[in-house]
Write an enzyme that holds these catalytic residues in place. Structure first.
Site, short mmCIF file in Angstrom:
data_model
loop_
_atom_site.label_atom_id
_atom_site.label_comp_id
_atom_site.label_asym_id
_atom_site.label_seq_id
_atom_site.Cartn_x
_atom_site.Cartn_y
_atom_site.Cartn_z
N ILE A 250 26.54 26.96 57.09
CA ILE A 250 25.31 27.04 58.30
C ILE A 250 25.71 28.07 59.63
CG2 ILE A 250 25.59 23.94 57.85
CD1 ILE A 250 28.18 24.51 60.33
N HIS B 184 22.77 23.00 54.67
CA HIS B 184 23.37 22.51 55.54
C HIS B 184 22.25 22.20 57.67
CE1 HIS B 184 26.48 20.63 52.34
NE2 HIS B 184 25.56 20.06 52.16
P1 NAD Z 1 34.98 24.37 50.57
O1 NAD Z 1 35.57 24.56 50.98
O2 NAD Z 1 35.12 22.70 49.70
O3 NAD Z 1 35.03 25.35 48.67
C1 NAD Z 1 34.81 26.64 48.72
C2 NAD Z 1 35.57 27.46 47.65
O4 NAD Z 1 35.63 28.67 47.47
C3 NAD Z 1 36.84 27.05 47.32
O5 NAD Z 1 36.56 26.70 46.20
C4 NAD Z 1 37.32 28.01 47.45
O6 NAD Z 1 38.77 28.44 46.40
C5 NAD Z 1 36.24 29.31 46.97
N1 NAD Z 1 36.68 30.36 48.46
C6 NAD Z 1 37.56 30.45 49.03
N2 NAD Z 1 37.10 31.97 49.97
C7 NAD Z 1 36.80 32.52 48.41
C8 NAD Z 1 36.50 34.22 48.51
N3 NAD Z 1 36.89 35.04 49.41
N4 NAD Z 1 36.12 34.44 47.62
C9 NAD Z 1 35.51 33.74 46.17
N5 NAD Z 1 35.75 32.32 46.79
C10 NAD Z 1 36.80 31.80 48.04
O7 NAD Z 1 33.35 24.70 50.73
P2 NAD Z 1 32.09 24.42 50.07
O8 NAD Z 1 32.06 23.97 48.49
O9 NAD Z 1 31.08 24.78 50.44
O10 NAD Z 1 31.71 22.90 50.93
C11 NAD Z 1 32.67 22.63 51.99
C12 NAD Z 1 31.09 22.07 53.47
O11 NAD Z 1 31.46 22.67 54.65
C13 NAD Z 1 29.78 22.13 52.77
O12 NAD Z 1 29.25 21.15 52.87
C14 NAD Z 1 29.47 23.13 54.43
O13 NAD Z 1 28.65 23.44 54.81
C15 NAD Z 1 30.93 23.50 54.99
N6 NAD Z 1 31.15 24.66 56.01
C16 NAD Z 1 30.15 25.38 56.27
C17 NAD Z 1 31.21 26.66 56.40
C18 NAD Z 1 30.25 27.58 56.52
O14 NAD Z 1 28.78 27.24 57.63
N7 NAD Z 1 30.67 28.82 56.97
C19 NAD Z 1 32.47 26.82 56.72
C20 NAD Z 1 33.09 25.99 56.06
C21 NAD Z 1 33.20 24.37 55.91
#
Ligand code: NAD
Length: 240
Positions: free
Chosen positions: A104, A120
């Site tokens: 997001i 999302h």
């Molecule tokens: P998640 O947190 O469930 O999983 C993140 C995955 O990415 C993990 O498996 C982790 O090992 C991997 N990872 C982390 N850093 C990495 C990197 N540098 N390179 C490769 N892999 C890496 O995230 P998700 O599956 O997106 O689900 C979480 C929910 O939370 C989503 O619905 C999302 O909308 C939301 N969210 C969004 C943000 C954002 O907008 N940046 C941040 C946190 C959560």
């Protein structure tokens, strides 16, 4: 052949690449994910992130919701990293047709990507629940307590909270892009948040690549699995 060479060769052969990503794509920009090693699940809150970011919690603990949201979800100074930039480059070169993201944070657009399906929602869109007036992310950041419209209504971020449904038009566009892709790169997502994670099933081709620091439930289905950082991996790809 190294796994990077295999990835390069698959990209070279493809012209309708779709990228499907999650919070892991933005960790190298300094935004914590949920389930990674430094994820929010390992930090101490009174409630798990998915409880705080639920519709019920928003309706019943609104002030606490906005404290968490401002503190952890609004990273307005964050900059796109090598992964966001390479994906934008692939799109500009006519190789990639869409980015489908669970994030997001708006960093794909900040890097220059045009066709982005934000499953999302986005922190950059906010609206009054009463009169519909639109507000910026900076307005939410700079407000105290519950952000309030001039009409008295609460200003709600246009992000999909747990228990809320996804936008149908965004979902349809994402499904279409994935179904028509000749290569699907899935990166930085634990593939545990549904219905988003289920979209990967619409891909029918033979170039399914998974890039993640840890294993995912889809590893055994992939044509190539790269266990590593998404930014460092995509930085090594040449766009021709
Ligand atoms: P998640 O947190 O469930 O999983 C993140 C995955 O990415 C993990 O498996 C982790 O090992 C991997 N990872 C982390 N850093 C990495 C990197 N540098 N390179 C490769 N892999 C890496 O995230 P998700 O599956 O997106 O689900 C979480 C929910 O939370 C989503 O619905 C999302 O909308 C939301 N969210 C969004 C943000 C954002 O907008 N940046 C941040 C946190 C959560």
């Amino acid at each position: 052949m190294t796994s990077i060479e295999q990835l390069q060769s698959m990209i070279d052969k493809s012209s309708r690449i779709v990228f499907f990503g999650g919070a892991g794509v933005s960790t190298e920009s300094g935004i914590p994910d949920f389930r990674g090693v430094d994820g929010l699940y390992r930090q101490k809150y009174r409630y798990p992130p998915e409880t705080i970011l639920s519709h019920t919690f928003f309706m019943t603990h609104r002030e606490e919701f906005f404290d968490f949201y401002r503190d952890k979800m609004l990273a307005l100074d964050a900059q796109p990293n090598a992964a966001h930039k390479k994906l934008a480059e692939l799109e500009a070169a006519g190789k990639l047709t869409a980015v489908v993201t669970q994030n997001i944070d708006g960093l794909h657009q900040k890097a220059g990507s045009k066709n982005v399906f934000e499953l999302h929602g986005s922190v950059h869109r906010n609206y009054c629940m009463k009169c519909g007036k639109e507000y910026s992310a900076e307005f939410i950041r700079d407000s105290k307590g519950i952000p309030t419209c001039s009409c008295g209504g609460t200003v709600k971020p246009d992000v999909v909270l747990y228990e809320e449904g996804l936008d149908q038009k965004t979902l349809t566009g994402a499904v279409e892009a994935i179904a028509n892709a000749d290569m699907l790169i899935v990166g930085g997502t634990s593939l545990t948040v549904y219905p988003a994670a289920g979209l990967v099933d619409y891909y029918r081709g033979s170039r399914l690549v998974l890039i993640n620091k840890t294993t995912t439930p889809l590893d055994s289905h992939a044509d190539l699995v790269i266990n590593g950082s998404i930014g460092e991996t995509l930085a090594q790809i040449r766009v021709s």
